[in-house]
Design an enzyme around this catalytic site. Structure first.
Site, PDB file in Angstrom:
ATOM      1  N   GLY A   6       0.863  -1.108  -0.076  1.00  0.00           N
ATOM      2  CA  GLY A   6      -0.239  -0.201  -0.446  1.00  0.00           C
ATOM      3  C   GLY A   6       0.875   1.529   0.222  1.00  0.00           C
ATOM      4  N   CYS A   7       0.185   2.034   0.702  1.00  0.00           N
ATOM      5  CA  CYS A   7       1.300   3.392   0.870  1.00  0.00           C
ATOM      6  C   CYS A   7       2.794   3.308   1.420  1.00  0.00           C
ATOM      7  CB  CYS A   7       0.756   4.481   1.657  1.00  0.00           C
ATOM      8  SG  CYS A   7       1.414   5.820   1.990  1.00  0.00           S
ATOM      9  N   PHE A   8       3.948   3.887   0.634  1.00  0.00           N
ATOM     10  CA  PHE A   8       4.933   4.073   1.062  1.00  0.00           C
ATOM     11  C   PHE A   8       5.108   4.383   2.571  1.00  0.00           C
ATOM     12  CE2 PHE A   8       6.706   6.277  -3.151  1.00  0.00           C
ATOM     13  CZ  PHE A   8       6.339   7.590  -2.189  1.00  0.00           C
ATOM     14  N   TRP A   9       4.830   5.182   2.810  1.00  0.00           N
ATOM     15  CA  TRP A   9       5.222   5.919   4.115  1.00  0.00           C
ATOM     16  C   TRP A   9       4.871   5.339   4.736  1.00  0.00           C
ATOM     17  CZ3 TRP A   9       1.420  10.471   2.877  1.00  0.00           C
ATOM     18  CH2 TRP A   9       1.270  11.173   2.254  1.00  0.00           C
TER      19      TRP A   9
END
Length: 179
Positions: A14-17
């Protein structure tokens, strides 16, 4: 004398953060770089292009780790248990192929381990795992604003409501692997 066994792992959850923040807390992880892989257009993509969903790239992190401290298998188990590997092209409110669950393997040994871990953790999920296991072609580092995102933006809404709970889950499930 340096007895390190430095290896790379590349995963997208999902979101790399979120994925970056998780792996920055793991013993043996030397570096985590947010970036993009798995696309079908030439050249170094930008965040804006990735967000369009048209490049085919996934948001990923490339993890540099000391295999004498944490194994590739353990990296994958942490990965598979800190995001939802059962939702196709989606993590929470983030939707699109750029948010797919993916393990990009660097060699045949990693490929075999990735396939093994996916099978092993499948019994813990009610729905089938949809995590893609693919060879790494190219890793493109994301723009500087995306590196160390959680560390630099903890009070931002997305961080508070999405990443902080993921880190709590990490601490509960994998306390023995934390720095």
């Amino acid at each position: 004398m340096n007895n390190k066994n430095i290896q790379l792992a590349t995963v997208g959850g999902g979101c790399f953060w979120c994925t970056e923040a998780v792996f920055q807390e793991i013993k043996g992880v030397e570096k985590v770089v947010s970036g993009y892989s798995g696309g079908n257009v030439p050249g170094h993509p930008t965040y804006r292009e990735i967000c369009s969903g048209l490049t085919g790239h996934a948001e990923v992190v490339q993890i540099t780790f000391d295999a004498n401290v944490i194994s590739y298998k353990d990296i994958l188990v942490v990965f598979m248990t800190t995001h939802d590997p059962t939702t196709l092209n989606r993590q929470g409110a983030d939707r699109g192929t750029q948010y797919r669950s993916v393990i990009f393997y660097h060699d045949d040994v990693q490929k075999e381990m990735a396939e093994t871990v996916v099978k092993e953790v499948a019994v813990y999920y009610e729905n089938p795992i949809v995590t893609e296991v693919s060879p790494l072609d190219v890793f493109y580092e994301a723009e500087a604003a995306h590196q160390d995102y959680y560390k630099n933006n903890q009070t931002q809404g997305y961080c508070s409501f999405v990443i902080t709970p993921k880190l709590a889950k990490l601490r509960k499930l994998h306390a023995d692997k934390l720095k």
